[in-house]
Design a protein around this motif. Structure first.
Motif, short mmCIF file in Angstrom:
data_model
loop_
_atom_site.label_atom_id
_atom_site.label_comp_id
_atom_site.label_asym_id
_atom_site.label_seq_id
_atom_site.Cartn_x
_atom_site.Cartn_y
_atom_site.Cartn_z
N GLY A 198 49.34 -23.45 86.86
CA GLY A 198 48.10 -22.81 87.32
C GLY A 198 47.47 -23.54 88.49
O GLY A 198 46.96 -22.91 89.44
N LYS A 199 47.50 -24.86 88.44
CA LYS A 199 46.95 -25.62 89.57
C LYS A 199 47.77 -25.41 90.84
O LYS A 199 47.21 -25.31 91.94
CB LYS A 199 46.91 -27.11 89.21
N LEU A 200 49.08 -25.32 90.72
CA LEU A 200 49.91 -25.07 91.90
C LEU A 200 49.66 -23.67 92.46
O LEU A 200 49.63 -23.47 93.69
CB LEU A 200 51.39 -25.26 91.54
N LEU A 201 49.47 -22.69 91.55
CA LEU A 201 49.16 -21.32 92.00
C LEU A 201 47.78 -21.28 92.68
O LEU A 201 47.61 -20.59 93.70
CB LEU A 201 49.20 -20.37 90.81
N LEU A 202 46.83 -22.01 92.14
CA LEU A 202 45.51 -22.07 92.76
C LEU A 202 45.58 -22.71 94.15
O LEU A 202 44.88 -22.29 95.08
CB LEU A 202 44.55 -22.85 91.86
N ALA A 203 46.44 -23.71 94.29
CA ALA A 203 46.63 -24.33 95.61
C ALA A 203 47.22 -23.32 96.60
O ALA A 203 46.86 -23.31 97.78
CB ALA A 203 47.53 -25.55 95.48
N SER A 204 48.12 -22.45 96.14
CA SER A 204 48.69 -21.42 97.02
C SER A 204 47.62 -20.45 97.49
O SER A 204 47.57 -20.08 98.68
CB SER A 204 49.82 -20.68 96.29
N SER B 197 40.19 -25.88 101.95
CA SER B 197 40.84 -27.19 101.95
C SER B 197 40.48 -28.00 100.72
O SER B 197 41.34 -28.67 100.11
CB SER B 197 40.45 -27.96 103.22
N GLU B 198 39.23 -27.96 100.31
CA GLU B 198 38.81 -28.77 99.15
C GLU B 198 39.47 -28.29 97.88
O GLU B 198 39.94 -29.10 97.07
CB GLU B 198 37.28 -28.68 99.03
N VAL B 199 39.53 -26.99 97.68
CA VAL B 199 40.19 -26.45 96.48
C VAL B 199 41.68 -26.78 96.49
O VAL B 199 42.26 -27.14 95.45
CB VAL B 199 39.96 -24.93 96.40
N TYR B 200 42.29 -26.68 97.66
CA TYR B 200 43.72 -26.98 97.80
C TYR B 200 44.01 -28.44 97.42
O TYR B 200 44.90 -28.73 96.61
CB TYR B 200 44.14 -26.70 99.23
N THR B 201 43.25 -29.37 97.96
CA THR B 201 43.48 -30.80 97.68
C THR B 201 43.19 -31.13 96.23
O THR B 201 43.95 -31.88 95.58
CB THR B 201 42.58 -31.64 98.61
N THR B 202 42.11 -30.60 95.67
CA THR B 202 41.75 -30.89 94.28
C THR B 202 42.81 -30.38 93.31
O THR B 202 43.16 -31.06 92.33
CB THR B 202 40.39 -30.26 93.96
#
Length: 400
Positions: free
Chosen positions: A299-305, A313-318
């Protein structure tokens, strides 16, 4: 027949005595005395009766005049009350009429304002329709081959803006602007030099925007998401065991008991081994927790996508940092696949996904103004041609 027994008055009793009945003759002296007294009595009776009648008449007249005065006063009071009521009714009727008149005037005014407003809107719409028709006629009549190139350039510039601001596709926007510049240069019009200068500035601004291979980054994230299920989980973390000193068998025959126990322990050590550990033991995760762990990392990897496409950028890095933290805590760190997974997350977290795009392009406003100015000139030319035709007809008519 019955006899009349009604008593008679003194006059009736006296009259027969004086007129009909003749008493015996008296001496002449008595006649002389009685004859003058009878008229006096009659006069006195008449005076009394007249006085009584006058008094009664006066009293009746006073009573009648008082009653008439009282009645007239009552009538006057009633009339005054009626007059006051009528005046009050008249005032209320006047106020009601005034209120109704004001309401009617307000309704008429509102209706008139509404009609005027609707008429104004209709006139404005008609003016706009006429203006648009004039522009369309001017566009059709005054269109030249070069105008098609201007229209194509305007379309390409608008498409470049849509690609840039809606899709954030810098490459396509740059190519569309370059194509528009080629259309403008083909016109070979010196008056378009400011337009070409603004277009060159916009193209250089677009080329200065950093390019991000979002599709490639998303593919890498999808690959990491598929590798999560194959990563080995870490075993339970146990504290270090105490060091065990290995005892040797002595050569002294007196130590046969200890030597026997040592030999038995060595023999049992081939089958059973136990070690003493002191400290806190971190237990393994349950199967359900294993499943939730892997799904959370996915889920975190999908959220980064998603954050990559939205340029957050902040959501991607977190999201990548959280995935890396969970992988370092619950996966076996000495495994090569886990190490490769961690290395790829580190490399992906270094990218900056937020890009600042220009708020507007100079070319679009200049090109629209230039096209509008040319259409306005064509409209004026079309409006002047009928006037000139009429003047020519008038001149010809005067000559004839």
């Amino acid at each position: 027949m019955t006899k009349n027994t009604k008593p008679q008055s003194a006059k009736e009793n006296a009259a027969p005595v004086t007129a009909t009945d003749k008493p015996q003759e008296t001496p002449k002296q008595e006649k002389a005395v009685t004859q003058p007294e009878a008229p006096k009595k009659n006069d006195e009776l008449v005076d009394k009766k007249s006085r009584r009648l006058g008094t009664v008449a006066i009293i009746i007249s006073i009573v009648l005049s008082g009653g008439a005065f009282f009645t007239s006063q009552q009538q006057m009071t009633q009339q005054q009350v009626k007059i006051a009521q009528l005046e009050q009714q008249l005032k209320s009727a006047d106020s009601t009429f005034d209120a109704k008149l004001v309401t009617a005037e307000q309704r008429i005014t509102n209706r008139a304002d509404e009609i005027v407003r609707k008429a104004t809107v209709l006139m404005q719409q008609q003016d706009k329709s006429i203006a648009s028709l004039q522009l369309a006629i001017a566009d059709v009549k005054g269109r030249r081959p070069n105008d098609w190139l201007l229209a194509e350039a305007d379309y390409l510039v608008k498409m470049a803006g849509r690609k840039l601001w809606l899709e954030h596709d810098v490459v396509s926007a740059t190519r569309l602007m370059e194509s528009a510049d080629q259309r403008i240069s083909a016109l070979n019009d010196p008056s378009l030099t400011p337009l070409r200068r603004a277009m060159a500035s916009d193209i250089s601004t677009l080329k200065a925007i950093p390019l991000i291979d979002r599709d490639g980054l998303v593919l890498k994230l999808n690959t990491l998401e598929q590798q999560v299920n194959t990563l080995p989980l870490a075993n339970a973390i146990l504290p270090d065991a105490e060091a065990i000193e290995k005892k040797e068998v002595s050569t002294d025959i007196n130590d046969w008991q200890s030597n026997l126990m040592q030999s038995l322990n060595d023999f049992a050590g081939h089958f059973i081994t136990y070690r003493v550990r002191e400290g806190n033991v971190i237990p393994l995760l349950s199967p359900e927790q294993h499943f939730y762990l892997k799904e959370n990392i996915k889920g975190k990897l999908l959220l980064a996508s998603k954050a990559l496409y939205r340029e957050q950028s902040e959501v991607y890095t977190t999201s990548l940092e959280n995935a890396k933290l969970w992988a370092s805590q619950y996966f076996q760190q000495d495994d090569p696949s886990v190490q490769s997974f961690m290395t790829q997350i580190d490399s992906l977290s270094k990218y900056k996904v937020d890009v600042r795009y220009p708020q507007k392009m100079k070319t679009q406003a200049l090109l629209s103004d230039f096209i509008s100015e040319r259409l306005r000139r064509n409209v004026q030319a079309i409006g002047e041609s009928p006037a000139q035709d009429k003047k020519a007809e008038v001149v010809e008519g005067d000559k004839s």
